[in-house]
Design a protein around this motif. Structure first.
Motif, PDB file in Angstrom:
ATOM      1  N   LEU D 288       7.589  -4.754   4.903  1.00 20.38           N
ATOM      2  CA  LEU D 288       7.821  -3.322   4.695  1.00 20.38           C
ATOM      3  C   LEU D 288       9.282  -3.097   4.317  1.00 20.38           C
ATOM      4  O   LEU D 288      10.186  -3.587   4.993  1.00 20.38           O
ATOM      5  CB  LEU D 288       7.488  -2.539   5.980  1.00 20.38           C
ATOM      6  CG  LEU D 288       7.898  -1.051   5.985  1.00 20.38           C
ATOM      7  CD1 LEU D 288       7.171  -0.278   4.885  1.00 20.38           C
ATOM      8  CD2 LEU D 288       7.620  -0.417   7.344  1.00 20.38           C
ATOM      9  N   PHE D 309       5.287  -3.825   1.031  1.00 17.14           N
ATOM     10  CA  PHE D 309       5.017  -2.392   0.935  1.00 17.14           C
ATOM     11  C   PHE D 309       6.351  -1.678   0.851  1.00 17.14           C
ATOM     12  O   PHE D 309       7.230  -1.906   1.674  1.00 17.14           O
ATOM     13  CB  PHE D 309       4.233  -1.919   2.167  1.00 17.14           C
ATOM     14  CG  PHE D 309       3.709  -0.500   2.053  1.00 17.14           C
ATOM     15  CD1 PHE D 309       2.404  -0.260   1.658  1.00 17.14           C
ATOM     16  CD2 PHE D 309       4.527   0.584   2.330  1.00 17.14           C
ATOM     17  CE1 PHE D 309       1.918   1.041   1.546  1.00 17.14           C
ATOM     18  CE2 PHE D 309       4.053   1.890   2.216  1.00 17.14           C
ATOM     19  CZ  PHE D 309       2.749   2.114   1.828  1.00 17.14           C
ATOM     20  N   ILE D 310       6.496  -0.840  -0.155  1.00 14.81           N
ATOM     21  CA  ILE D 310       7.757  -0.131  -0.329  1.00 14.81           C
ATOM     22  C   ILE D 310       7.542   1.350  -0.090  1.00 14.81           C
ATOM     23  O   ILE D 310       6.706   1.990  -0.742  1.00 14.81           O
ATOM     24  CB  ILE D 310       8.336  -0.368  -1.743  1.00 14.81           C
ATOM     25  CG1 ILE D 310       8.642  -1.855  -1.940  1.00 14.81           C
ATOM     26  CG2 ILE D 310       9.599   0.477  -1.949  1.00 14.81           C
ATOM     27  CD1 ILE D 310       8.940  -2.248  -3.369  1.00 14.81           C
ATOM     28  N   LEU D 311       8.245   1.857   0.888  1.00 18.09           N
ATOM     29  CA  LEU D 311       8.232   3.293   1.161  1.00 18.09           C
ATOM     30  C   LEU D 311       9.578   3.849   0.704  1.00 18.09           C
ATOM     31  O   LEU D 311      10.620   3.414   1.179  1.00 18.09           O
ATOM     32  CB  LEU D 311       8.033   3.538   2.662  1.00 18.09           C
ATOM     33  CG  LEU D 311       8.281   4.981   3.148  1.00 18.09           C
ATOM     34  CD1 LEU D 311       7.279   5.951   2.548  1.00 18.09           C
ATOM     35  CD2 LEU D 311       8.206   5.052   4.675  1.00 18.09           C
ATOM     36  N   ALA D 325       7.598   2.039  -5.753  1.00 21.69           N
ATOM     37  CA  ALA D 325       7.237   2.338  -4.365  1.00 21.69           C
ATOM     38  C   ALA D 325       5.719   2.437  -4.226  1.00 21.69           C
ATOM     39  O   ALA D 325       5.040   2.936  -5.116  1.00 21.69           O
ATOM     40  CB  ALA D 325       7.887   3.643  -3.929  1.00 21.69           C
ATOM     41  N   ASP D 326       5.202   1.921  -3.122  1.00 23.37           N
ATOM     42  CA  ASP D 326       3.784   2.100  -2.836  1.00 23.37           C
ATOM     43  C   ASP D 326       3.539   3.528  -2.372  1.00 23.37           C
ATOM     44  O   ASP D 326       2.510   4.110  -2.635  1.00 23.37           O
ATOM     45  CB  ASP D 326       3.343   1.116  -1.748  1.00 23.37           C
ATOM     46  CG  ASP D 326       3.493  -0.309  -2.227  1.00 23.37           C
ATOM     47  OD1 ASP D 326       2.535  -0.819  -2.822  1.00 23.37           O
ATOM     48  OD2 ASP D 326       4.578  -0.897  -2.051  1.00 23.37           O
TER      49      ASP D 326
END
Lengths: 284, 438, 111, 355
Positions: D288, D309-311, D325-326
């Motif tokens: 993450l 996972f990119i927030l 970004a996901d």
């Protein structure tokens, strides 16, 4: 004290580009470097040499160009460098590679005792972390992977105390020597090489060993022939579909937070795992 | 170990000037060390891209058989004069440029320089990379006796030190050979991009028969917003090199971002089609010393010779630099050999280097064009004005308007007069002539 | 030799300059970053505070010099290509400039 | 003691093995993930003859063997011996290699943990077979009917599917958490399953033959290591103020991760360069990556685009970071981050983390 360090010349993956059409590595303009973990392995060997005297031998298997990497190792303090280079070695997977390295190390041991074998924990091009353990297994010497510190080293009593990092914490191990260590970067900080080393390196030509001399390798165990694994297909990871975008202004903060946590949970990236399965490696 | 680090000569810097000096000295039998701060010779180097081979041939007569990593021979060259929306192109091509080896090749320095340094190694030079020289060591009488580096146990000694440290000539300044630092008005900042394209595509776009042909175009006018400076577009084997250089003072004064000037130039309608679909491989920047003959540093001191960019040996008008640098390096090397024969390393003895330079094209050209930078500097809008005029005149000339030709000619003259008085034109011409004739 | 004649840039020329994110340009560059040894530094921050033009923010070809939110000039020496512009281009010669230690800094792949 | 008599290659079972990794009696969950994958592969390979078996070594680990049956192993090959109390490469490799040589599994899966990677290579070398490290995907090649193990190489820039055509077993280590965790069967179903059995084997090695001793374990003495962090919370220029850093630290703590920054914050001298992600900083590949106030210039993206996972949290809806970004949150990070921290903390203490 005699330490043997195995290194690999790798393309600098921080700079790597893949041809999207062919799925192959664009070698154009990608610098070749000594695998970063291996540099720390070498540094550790050089520190031991400075403390106990003796010598550091560095070896690699690769194309003739890999001699550059060995010369960098001489700059960093290696006394002797051996390049295992032969077309027959080409295309080796980790099993075939460990066969050649182990054979070469046997030959070095036949010339005189070796106290320590040092490898980087893995090469940044393949990230397999398999060659070090493979060589230790072939040579029948104790293996300590992910070593971060040599607490004690006694070449006379032929023992050492080594710290090794695992998911559980740091294991402190006592081993007989010779042992094979694969190391993390913190095993030794890289010191700036003194100028006389660079002068020596500029004049140094590594020894080149081929498949026949001085070790007569079994051709069936070399290169592609000796490699059980083959690459079936290489491809670039599918480009990510554009992600979801949510606006605080539109949805309001609570809804946005709720959505975010739902997504994180679904992606399995929240730290809290199922308590029953929360085993040794459970938490990050 | 101390005895190991004693040499006949030390060269600081692995660019063309330093390597040329080192090769010359090694061929003459000197034990020579070349110290380069980059990871390899050429790691810090960047130029527009045209390399003239005559200077190389003087150093290595058999250079061609050593397979230098050139990009393309220059078989077509000339100028583009850009107005904001048009281009006057003056290009010369012909059979005269064919034949191997050619008089000029495009090249990339991070490829050529390592090869050149490798030739030095073959001649017996000890090339030490990754080491920055921090000081020229002198004895109590001020004679150079070696250098200090940024490495532990990093002292090296020799009776002669050749400074080929490049445009940022800190050591030359340290020795008091340069009168102050480079003033921004006499130094150009060039930015460059290497843009990858398939070679067949390059040949189609530039009208080349194959990889044995190449183009070098220097561009004036709108490429630099009409400000004093030049731009270039050169064909490499599988890339084009494109760049723009402006006097640093202009950038400072107008608060310009050089990469935006470059982006604007790349987007020019006459330029863009040549780059379309290319892959940006590398961007870089380099200073070009254009202070000219009158402000060159002193070239010698006791035990010291200064060569190449460190001595401001650049002929900006003809985009020549590496050939001047190589020639200067060779002449410095010859002088060092002589000094060793005589065992006299005094500035007085080494002044032979300057005499050799004065007899060569290096100082002759630099002297001839000594006023060019000043000309551009004092008339910063000269280029823009005339280039735009030429484009507009061409447009009138090449278009039928249904008016008598005599009227059109008068109109064209009128266009010029709008921009500059007759007196101004005359003065500009005079200056230009003086600039060219020296 | 003669007086400088700096005419201001025509507004339409000024406006014709495209905005470029320099970070995208330097992304393919290979740097060997010397973590603990910055080779560029501001000699006296007060001089920068007093400098209204701050041309270094613009002319540095790789955007080494940037402003933080408090208006202080930050020096991102890691991105430096060692051209030397800031050394001579700073109107107050307020930028300390040394060569990176040997082996560090930019390593061009094409040049 | 031994299992059922071996049958011929044509009629006998086609074994898919999974190593059950345990240390100090605690199982690494990747072992169950692999049992789930093995069950799926068994169906793909040969629904009639392929069976999933587990391999378990240790001391006093009988209960774990039962658990392995619950996760779908038909048989557990168990070696219990005091020599195996702590993990050490040699005795584990020797014990497992002997099992492999005795039972000739077709496929052998091991978790790509530090233990698994240490062990798998030693086993593969002993039995002279192919091993694919650190896989992220496993299938059966439909044409060749062998394992197709896919793994990232060159720092995640390239995926390679590796085949092991002739040598057996086909070995692979698999990254934790890339495969789903299966549901265990209820205990009643195991008892009803006739083929669910635990088969014990001797180690055949004594302590004196092991040249390595574990002196002690320093638990959790892990240093912050950005490159290998699983969760990273990174801040950029959008933070605006040095005071935003403690906030990001809190979020990092709440997520069990570490703090990173993009270049401008290092330039500003707020944080040391070892926290920097990007082209002039470090390359990271966490599970993450939270990018707060990072615009996402290429220069930064090259250092973190390999994240699982990119927030992204950014005020500017057009910030390039949103392209990769996901999940992108368009908003003020000074609003979003505190709210995230509160909710994460509430979850942790509220205990509604069901499964």
């Amino acid at each position: 004290m005699h330490a043997v360090v195995a290194i690999k010349q790798v393309p600098d993956t921080t700079n790597v580009r893949i041809d999207p059409d062919t799925g192959t590595l664009i070698r154009e303009g990608v610098p070749a470097i000594v695998n970063p973990y291996d540099v720390h392995a070498l540094e550790m060997a050089v520190r031991l040499k400075e403390r106990f005297g003796g010598q550091v031998t560095v070896l690699t298997m690769g194309p003739p160009k890999a001699a550059e990497a060995l010369i960098e190792c001489v700059e960093q303090g290696a006394d002797r460098a051996i390049l295992l280079s032969d077309r027959k070695f080409g295309g080796a997977d980790t099993l075939a590679t460990s066969y050649v390295l182990a054979g070469a190390i046997e030959a070095i041991r036949a010339e005189g005792p070796v106290d320590l074998l040092l490898f980087g924990k893995q090469a940044i091009d393949g990230d397999t972390a398999q060659v070090g353990p493979g060589v230790a297994t072939r040579l029948g010497v104790p293996l300590i992977t992910y070593a971060i510190e040599i607490e004690a080293f006694d070449p006379l009593a032929r023992t050492a105390i080594v710290h090794r990092r695992t998911e559980l914490g740091v294991e402190v191990l006592e081993t007989a020597l010779p042992a094979l260590l694969t190391v993390e970067k913190e095993i030794a900080a890289i010191a700036r090489a003194p100028l006389p080393n660079l002068v020596r390196a500029a004049r140094y030509r590594p020894e080149v060993w081929d498949a026949a001399q001085p070790v007569a390798f079994d051709a069936a165990k070399l290169g592609i022939k000796g490699s059980p694994t083959v690459v079936g297909r290489a491809f670039t990871p599918a480009a990510k579909a554009p992600g979801e975008q949510i606006e605080v202004a539109a949805l309001g903060l609570p809804a946005v937070i709720e959505r975010a946590l739902t997504r994180l949970e679904a992606a399995g990236v929240l730290a809290a795992g199922p308590p029953s399965a929360g085993g040794p490696g459970g938490g990050p | 170990m101390g005895a190991d680090l004693r040499f006949d000569a030390i060269v600081v810097g692995g660019g063309p000037a330093g390597v040329a000096a080192a090769i010359t000295m090694a061929k003459g039998g000197l034990d020579c060390v070349l110290i380069e701060r980059g990871r390899f010779a050429g790691a810090k180097n960047l130029f527009g891209g045209v390399l003239y081979t005559h200077a190389l041939a003087d150093i290595l007569p058999d250079y061609w058989s050593r397979q230098p990593p050139f990009e393309r021979p220059v078989t077509e060259q000339g100028y583009w004069l850009l107005s904001p929306d048009s281009a006057m192109r003056i290009l010369h091509k012909g059979e005269c440029y064919k034949g191997e080896p050619a008089a000029a090749y495009t090249a990339l320095r991070a490829r050529f320089d390592p090869w050149f340094a490798e030739q030095a190694v073959r001649e017996g030079v000890l090339v030490i990379p990754k080491t920055t020289v921090t000081e020229v060591r002198r004895d109590d009488q001020g004679r150079a006796i070696g250098v200090a580096t940024d490495r532990p146990e990093g002292e090296v000694s020799a009776p002669i030190v050749v400074l080929a440290e490049g445009v940022n000539n800190l050591l030359t300044q340290q020795l008091g050979l340069a009168r102050g630092d480079l003033p921004p008005r006499y130094v150009a900042l060039a930015v460059k991009e290497v843009i990858g394209l398939p070679s067949a595509e390059i040949e189609a776009r530039f009208g080349l028969a194959g990889p044995q042909e190449g183009v070098a175009i220097d561009i004036f006018g709108d490429a630099t917003l009409g400000l004093p400076g030049t731009a270039f577009l050169y064909t490499d084997t599988k890339a084009v090199s494109i760049g723009v250089g402006l006097l640093l003072e202009e950038l400072v004064h107008h608060n310009l971002r050089p990469y935006e000037v470059l982006a604007r130039f790349k987007a020019h309608p006459a330029v863009r089609p040549y780059l379309a679909g290319g892959t940006p491989l590398e961007y870089g920047a380099h200073l070009i010393p254009e202070q000219g003959y009158d402000r060159m540093p002193q070239l010698v001191a006791d035990g010291v010779l200064v060569v190449g960019d460190a001595a401001c040996m650049v002929d900006a008008l003809h985009r020549e630099g590496t050939n001047l640098a190589m020639t200067a390096g060779r002449l410095a090397g010859e002088t060092a050999l002589e000094a060793h024969r005589e065992q006299d390393f005094s500035a007085r003895a080494l002044r032979a280097y300057r005499r050799r330079l004065a007899e060569s094209f290096v100082l002759k050209d630099l002297k001839q064009y000594r006023r060019m930078t000043d000309l551009l500097d004092s008339t910063p809008d000269l280029l823009g004005t005339y280039v735009n005029f030429i484009n507009e005149a061409a447009q009138r000339y090449f278009t039928a308007h249904g008016i008598p030709k005599r009227e059109m000619e008068a109109e064209i003259l009128g266009l010029l007069r709008e921009r500059r008085s007759f007196l101004g034109v005359a003065r500009d011409l005079m200056r230009l002539l003086r600039g060219m004739r020296g | 030799m003669s007086e400088r004649k700096h005419r201001p840039l025509a507004p339409e020329l000024e406006a014709s300059l495209p905005r470029v994110d320099v970070d995208d340009l330097i992304a393919p560059l290979k740097y060997y970053v010397d973590d603990d040894h910055p080779h560029l530094w501001i000699k006296d921050p007060a001089v920068c505070t007093g400098c209204t033009a701050k041309p270094c923010l613009a002319f540095c070809p790789v955007g080494v010099y940037r402003l933080d939110r408090r208006g202080q000039v930050m020096v991102g020496y890691q991105a430096c290509v060692e051209c030397g512009s800031c050394r001579v281009g700073c109107p107050f010669l307020n930028i300390g400039w040394a060569l990176p230690r040997g082996g560090y800094g930019i390593a061009y792949k094409f040049g | 003691m031994s299992g059922a008599p071996e049958l011929t290659a044509e009629t006998g079972p086609r074994r898919i093995w999974v190593l059950i990794e345990q240390q100090g009696g605690r199982v690494h969950p990747v072992s169950w993930e692999l049992l789930g994958a093995a069950r799926r592969l068994a169906v793909e390979l040969d629904a009639d003859r392929a069976i999933v078996e587990a391999v378990l070594l240790g001391q006093d680990v009988g209960a774990i063997a039962q658990e392995a049956l619950r996760y779908g192993a038909r048989r557990v090959h168990l070696i219990e011996d005091p020599v195996l109390a702590d993990y050490r490469n040699l005795p584990y490799a020797v014990g497992i290699s002997r099992l492999v040589q005795a039972h000739r599994p077709e496929i052998f899966l091991i978790g790509a943990t530090s233990l698994g990677r240490d062990l798998a290579s030693a086993v593969a070398t002993r039995v002279e077979t192919g091993l694919t490290a650190d896989c992220t995907e496993l299938t059966i090649d439909p044409k060749l009917q062998i394992l197709a193990a896919t793994r990232p190489t060159f720092g995640g820039n390239l995926m390679a599917t590796i085949l092991c055509r002739r040598h057996r077993p086909q070995m692979a280590t698999v990254r934790p958490r890339v495969l789903p965790l299966p549901e265990p069967l209820p205990p009643a179903e195991i008892r009803g399953e006739t083929r669910g059995e635990v088969v014990r084997a001797p180690l055949g090695l004594v302590e004196a033959e092991v040249p390595l001793r574990r002196l002690r374990l320093i638990p959790g003495a892990e240093r912050v290591d950005l490159e290998y962090a699983e969760v990273i919370v990174a801040g950029g220029r959008g933070l605006g103020d040095r005071d935003g850093l403690p906030l990001l630290r809190q979020l990092a703590e709440a997520l069990g991760g570490v703090l990173a920054v993009s270049r401008p914050l290092v330039d500003a001298g707020w944080v040391s360069v070892e926290h920097q992600v990007g082209q002039t900083g470090k390359t990271v590949r966490p599970k993450l990556y939270v990018a707060a106030g990072i615009s996402g210039a290429v220069q930064h993206r090259v250092g973190m685009s390999g994240a699982g996972f990119i927030l992204a949290i950014n005020k500017d809806p057009h910030a390039p970071i949103f392209q990769i970004a996901d999940l992108g949150i368009v908003g003020d990070l000074y609003e979003v981050v505190p709210a995230l921290i509160d909710d994460l903390r509430a979850r942790r203490s509220g205990g509604d983390d069901g499964r």
